[in-house]
Write a protein that holds these residues in place. Sequence first.
Motif, PDB file in Angstrom:
ATOM      1  N   ASP A   1       2.258  -1.598   2.752  1.00 57.07           N
ATOM      2  CA  ASP A   1       3.142  -1.250   3.694  1.00 57.07           C
ATOM      3  C   ASP A   1       4.958  -0.963   3.138  1.00 57.07           C
ATOM      4  O   ASP A   1       6.233  -0.489   4.164  1.00 57.07           O
ATOM      5  N   ASN A   2       4.987  -1.685   2.266  1.00 55.18           N
ATOM      6  CA  ASN A   2       6.132  -1.477   1.363  1.00 55.18           C
ATOM      7  C   ASN A   2       6.613   0.263   0.485  1.00 55.18           C
ATOM      8  O   ASN A   2       7.496   0.897   0.191  1.00 55.18           O
ATOM      9  N   TYR A   3       5.186   0.693   0.843  1.00 56.39           N
ATOM     10  CA  TYR A   3       5.558   2.131   0.534  1.00 56.39           C
ATOM     11  C   TYR A   3       5.585   3.206   1.582  1.00 56.39           C
ATOM     12  O   TYR A   3       6.481   4.741   0.954  1.00 56.39           O
ATOM     13  N   ALA A   4       5.615   2.491   2.443  1.00 59.74           N
ATOM     14  CA  ALA A   4       5.926   3.448   3.599  1.00 59.74           C
ATOM     15  C   ALA A   4       7.327   3.785   3.786  1.00 59.74           C
ATOM     16  O   ALA A   4       8.458   3.145   3.519  1.00 59.74           O
ATOM     17  N   SER A   5       7.378   4.772   4.624  1.00 56.11           N
ATOM     18  CA  SER A   5       8.707   4.880   5.084  1.00 56.11           C
ATOM     19  C   SER A   5       9.624   4.684   6.544  1.00 56.11           C
ATOM     20  O   SER A   5       8.739   3.483   7.024  1.00 56.11           O
TER      21      SER A   5
ATOM     22  N   ASN B   1      13.872  10.430   3.298  1.00 61.08           N
ATOM     23  CA  ASN B   1      12.508   8.791   5.026  1.00 61.08           C
ATOM     24  C   ASN B   1      11.629  10.226   4.754  1.00 61.08           C
ATOM     25  O   ASN B   1      11.396  10.480   5.515  1.00 61.08           O
TER      26      ASN B   1
ATOM     27  N   GLY C   1       7.747  10.295   3.247  1.00 64.05           N
ATOM     28  CA  GLY C   1       6.558   9.458   2.597  1.00 64.05           C
ATOM     29  C   GLY C   1       6.293   8.830   2.091  1.00 64.05           C
ATOM     30  O   GLY C   1       7.073   7.800   2.035  1.00 64.05           O
ATOM     31  N   HIS C   2       5.215   8.188   1.238  1.00 72.60           N
ATOM     32  CA  HIS C   2       5.487   6.700   0.671  1.00 72.60           C
ATOM     33  C   HIS C   2       5.777   7.586  -1.018  1.00 72.60           C
ATOM     34  O   HIS C   2       5.984   8.140  -1.650  1.00 72.60           O
ATOM     35  N   VAL C   3       6.538   5.961  -1.277  1.00 71.29           N
ATOM     36  CA  VAL C   3       7.150   5.856  -2.460  1.00 71.29           C
ATOM     37  C   VAL C   3       6.922   4.657  -3.217  1.00 71.29           C
ATOM     38  O   VAL C   3       6.375   3.869  -2.590  1.00 71.29           O
TER      39      VAL C   3
ATOM     40  N   SER D   1      -0.713   2.231   6.718  1.00 67.73           N
ATOM     41  CA  SER D   1       0.858   1.026   6.926  1.00 67.73           C
ATOM     42  C   SER D   1       1.066   2.437   8.852  1.00 67.73           C
ATOM     43  O   SER D   1       0.107   3.224   9.101  1.00 67.73           O
TER      44      SER D   1
ATOM     45  N   ARG E   1      13.970   2.838  -2.248  1.00 67.96           N
ATOM     46  CA  ARG E   1      14.879   3.881  -2.304  1.00 67.96           C
ATOM     47  C   ARG E   1      15.841   4.062  -1.401  1.00 67.96           C
ATOM     48  O   ARG E   1      16.838   4.859  -1.552  1.00 67.96           O
ATOM     49  N   TYR E   2      15.949   3.457  -0.334  1.00 66.95           N
ATOM     50  CA  TYR E   2      16.993   3.377   0.868  1.00 66.95           C
ATOM     51  C   TYR E   2      18.266   2.583   0.057  1.00 66.95           C
ATOM     52  O   TYR E   2      19.098   2.574   0.887  1.00 66.95           O
TER      53      TYR E   2
ATOM     54  N   SER F   1       0.086   6.807   1.272  1.00 72.56           N
ATOM     55  CA  SER F   1      -0.900   6.366  -0.031  1.00 72.56           C
ATOM     56  C   SER F   1      -1.230   5.264   1.164  1.00 72.56           C
ATOM     57  O   SER F   1      -0.943   5.269   2.553  1.00 72.56           O
TER      58      SER F   1
ATOM     59  N   ALA G   1       6.339   0.831  -4.063  1.00 73.33           N
ATOM     60  CA  ALA G   1       8.055   0.396  -3.672  1.00 73.33           C
ATOM     61  C   ALA G   1       8.928  -0.461  -5.018  1.00 73.33           C
ATOM     62  O   ALA G   1       8.515  -0.304  -5.773  1.00 73.33           O
TER      63      ALA G   1
ATOM     64  N   SER H   1      11.719  -4.321  -0.794  1.00 75.49           N
ATOM     65  CA  SER H   1      10.753  -3.784  -1.013  1.00 75.49           C
ATOM     66  C   SER H   1      10.686  -2.189  -0.708  1.00 75.49           C
ATOM     67  O   SER H   1       9.710  -1.254  -2.079  1.00 75.49           O
ATOM     68  N   LYS H   2      11.965  -2.140   0.019  1.00 76.66           N
ATOM     69  CA  LYS H   2      11.704   0.257   0.285  1.00 76.66           C
ATOM     70  C   LYS H   2      12.786  -0.109  -0.530  1.00 76.66           C
ATOM     71  O   LYS H   2      14.278   0.642   0.310  1.00 76.66           O
TER      72      LYS H   2
END
Lengths: 338, 338, 338, 338
Positions: free
Chosen positions: B7-11, D24, D26-28, B319, D237-238, B3, D30, D234-235
């Motif tokens: 940069d918070n969507y990034a891996s 880890n 792709g994008h998801v 990103s 998912r981790y 996307s 935030a 922000s990330k």
Amino acid sequence: MISFASDNYASVHPKIMQALVDANHGHVPAYGNDEITQKAIKLIQQTLSEKAKVWFVGTGTAANTLAIKASLRSYQSVICTDSAHIQCNETGAPEQWCGVKLLTCPHEQGKLTPEAIRKVYNAEACWGQHATKPRLVSISQTTEFGTVYYPEELSAIRAVCDELDLLLHMDGCRLYNAAAELNVPLEELVKDIDVLSLGGTKAGLMFGEAVVFLNPELAQGFEHLQKQGLQLFSKMRYVSAQFLALFTDNLGLDLAAHSNQLATSLADSLQRFDGVELLYPAESNMFFARLPQLWVETLQAHTYFYIMPGSDIARFVLSHDVQQSHVDDFVEKAKQLG
Amino acid sequence: MISFASDNYASVHPKIMQALVDANHGHVPAYGNDEITQKAIKLIQQTLSEKAKVWFVGTGTAANTLAIKASLRSYQSVICTDSAHIQCNETGAPEQWCGVKLLTCPHEQGKLTPEAIRKVYNAEACWGQHATKPRLVSISQTTEFGTVYYPEELSAIRAVCDELDLLLHMDGCRLYNAAAELNVPLEELVKDIDVLSLGGTKAGLMFGEAVVFLNPELAQGFEHLQKQGLQLFSKMRYVSAQFLALFTDNLGLDLAAHSNQLATSLADSLQRFDGVELLYPAESNMFFARLPQLWVETLQAHTYFYIMPGSDIARFVLSHDVQQSHVDDFVEKAKQLG
Amino acid sequence: MISFASDNYASVHPKIMQALVDANHGHVPAYGNDEITQKAIKLIQQTLSEKAKVWFVGTGTAANTLAIKASLRSYQSVICTDSAHIQCNETGAPEQWCGVKLLTCPHEQGKLTPEAIRKVYNAEACWGQHATKPRLVSISQTTEFGTVYYPEELSAIRAVCDELDLLLHMDGCRLYNAAAELNVPLEELVKDIDVLSLGGTKAGLMFGEAVVFLNPELAQGFEHLQKQGLQLFSKMRYVSAQFLALFTDNLGLDLAAHSNQLATSLADSLQRFDGVELLYPAESNMFFARLPQLWVETLQAHTYFYIMPGSDIARFVLSHDVQQSHVDDFVEKAKQLG
Amino acid sequence: MISFASDNYASVHPKIMQALVDANHGHVPAYGNDEITQKAIKLIQQTLSEKAKVWFVGTGTAANTLAIKASLRSYQSVICTDSAHIQCNETGAPEQWCGVKLLTCPHEQGKLTPEAIRKVYNAEACWGQHATKPRLVSISQTTEFGTVYYPEELSAIRAVCDELDLLLHMDGCRLYNAAAELNVPLEELVKDIDVLSLGGTKAGLMFGEAVVFLNPELAQGFEHLQKQGLQLFSKMRYVSAQFLALFTDNLGLDLAAHSNQLATSLADSLQRFDGVELLYPAESNMFFARLPQLWVETLQAHTYFYIMPGSDIARFVLSHDVQQSHVDDFVEKAKQLG
């Protein structure tokens, strides 16, 4: 000596001082558990709202700060103008003691408008959890520029508060002046308000303000907040006695009417001079004007008034202990300069 | 899926993830008393300033808030733009945790100017004890609108800070992008700064930011503030290992250069289309644009990007894990719409 | 009506009331920029320490809280007894306004000892960043149990403070009583203190306390804290005039000597009765006793005194406006019960 | 290297690390608006309570502090033992961030009792507005001394909370160990709780804890508190991926059972030696013992463990990545010393 500087320069009204002297007999329970306090609270309730909860505090900043603290959680915020006393002249007390954010917008003649409230609300709320939750609107009656909210303006603000689920706070440090100007009872002026900072000192007391919860649910636990908030005067009878006198026979309104009349008179006279410009309508005991630069020093020496910090704007505040002759003398002096 | 949203969507960058895997052997002392943490701190000191004090924290809001808390007393205040992250998007954390007031002014392309600082300062300081004492200027590098402060702009801000006895804070959540854009070492970019919020997550980490005191006197007692401030990660090695990797062989700068290049490329291509308007110069990995209304839904479906809340402005953030082909595909899609 | 309940039940001393009446003429600058305030501050400085910084506030809780706030950073803590007013009876104001932790230990006749300070210090400091940093010792003179610290006890506490790099605060809401009991000048009693809460209300004022920084470095910026801390009385002359009267011709000490003498007299008489037990030495205007259960109601009806909440312990406080005849009558009543 | 020092010295469990690697790609979205976060929340709800509200945060101090902040107003207070983590080892975070007072009492084998709660409550509440309003009881499961509350003890505490209108918070940083020891489902252990700090890091995660509102009314507005409270990763998912793994197939309980078994084994072996004294029952993965003075240095060199600051008490914590062979080796070493 008399001045047009501030209602905080003024003396204590003789009836208030007499009430203090009269209260000074023997021992009475501390912390507000005395008869005078109970009488004062009852009289304020009769005047403003039977269901109101009333607490006395020491200063206007205290009243505003504790009113906000009682109303909000830490993540909520206040909508007010960029000229609000809570924003400009309380040394960050709301942020420090309540931890809340103030969301400001430009004032219109010292006032908030429903449109401005809606705009500020939307600009914050659109960010969801990344921003605060607007929850309280704060207005000053009279405003910091001496103007007043008319009843229909208050109703319109209440409507937008209801629409957006916002509470409404009024900084009423000069509420009596608004009521006198509008010729409406105090009760009428606060009927749309959730929590009121009720003025005392500027109205002629030695010290003392009140936090009045027209919405009594917000008062839950306030007895603890009053003490924690550094405002539980141990010899409370001496605060209460002053308020009892101020509300007896409408003393507060009478003094405000007197001050308003003097201010209107002074403003009327001054604005007839060339080079004098009123900034806002003179609707209370305070007004702002630009004067010819050369007049300022001489007139201040005659009867002291403020030049607003960082500006060339003069502020005139007429107190309960100023007389028409003081105004007349001042205008005469100005005439000599003109 | 990729996307242009944030940069918070990034891996997490593969080298960072590998550093985490590598760090995962056996027991090491908790709370930062481990070798990896000491190495990471030393490498950051070597890169930014030998005398810097470095502390790792969890989020950007935490870095900013604790940087402010360490620098100020309750009656002091912060000068920043009305678009600053600390003002707009931290849910009032500075007010809540530090109790301080934020004094804002309109931004110019996302930036503070010396003139604005002086004006805000004077408007507050002229009130003496009735207002807060301005003490800290906070700027964002890169700004919230993707622009960068040039070194001469930073010097000019430092000069006015020195003149007015103000400290200088930098929100550097995208500091690497500024350094890459300006092609100057990080050290150069922070030499005028007292306290820095050093980004990590947006630069490719899983989580983790740092508070870096270039002015080490401000760090006194910060070991207590780190814990009290909810930021003392017990298994600290896993924060430190990421920073160690980010600063090894300039990984952070390389990733920023890559992202910047993609953003510039995308901005250049988009602004050639009729009806596309860039709001500010594209100087980092983020830029803002107005797009033809009819394009938005289709393009968002192709590669997601934000429309700023309450507006029609698109935000593009490129990103580290975006490739030129993603940009090319997107531009191709826009061409089909044009 | 008279009582032995509290010095907060007492009236305002006639000389104080007269000072208020005398101050009530014309306009003077607000917020302490008046001559009476300057005179009062100068007189307090002459009495306590020429280099002291003096600020007037509204309540004892305010004085204590702002003294702590001026002295500490958020991660620091206060060492006090488990009976300290700041710990027990200020509704958590120090925690709420200063954010600091109070570290308590059992009192010995109301007092802190050097050994207790060292023990509490070590138990906290041994945890490093995982606990607060002890930084301020707070003692009450006279104590909450009516006992006094002797000069050599104060010196010993100062020594341990110096050893452990701790500041020393004194809650002096009844400081005059300690000075009268010990027959030493106030100056002598506060020479080892960094910051003092100087009593006023309990000493015979209508309202008003002072924060006195014997260590003037701690006062930096306090003019802002006074306003932010809800304690900047706009008509400050009416606080100052009371303190000016209290310090003129040692009025405060004379009233304290009178009250102490009555308390000693009452305690002496009471403890001669079977079944009466004094809990601590009667060294000021306040003492605590266990009375025969059957006496309590009758004696309270004669002259009201407190039974401490949740206990069977009676507290007797003798105020400036109590006379020997009140004591004699009460003892006579007790005799009838005995 | 392995240690018995702390579950914070331990590594990340391989299944947790794998979950991070797997996440880890792709994008998801935030800030928790991703599928992994939704799955993790749902699984925790299924395990603890369908109606629970679940929020992830960074550290245990953060979980405790925000749980308290969400539950209390500033004038309310917390009842806990004098050994509670919130009292002893969070650098005053509850006081600083929530402004509330902690009311403590001596622990009994690390635990609060209904009698102690009632006593603390009465001692504070009897002062009315002059003291705080006790509103929240906080207990740790397992306790700071490695003991566990039995279900009937929890029920008794809940009963006194209901009687006194108190909320109940559980610091569950080692909740899994309690469940494993008692052989009851997690759901059973938290059924009487209003708000839970759910452990993660000590259970084998890299970082991450959760605030779980079993009483969902307390969660109102918590999305703002999470961000304001410096805990909105922000990330996200981790964080979520780790909890998802921990709750999948009862991994958390299995690891806790393993650790508990090792601790019991070690405690059993050690207490058979002359001169070794267990301080409390070994009921989890942590226990405390006095060892012969001469053993300490040699045993610490073999497998590191803590001596509690300012004492001669050894603390043993057995982590998920410790094996029976480590215990056997250590006991063998002790035998050589004996």
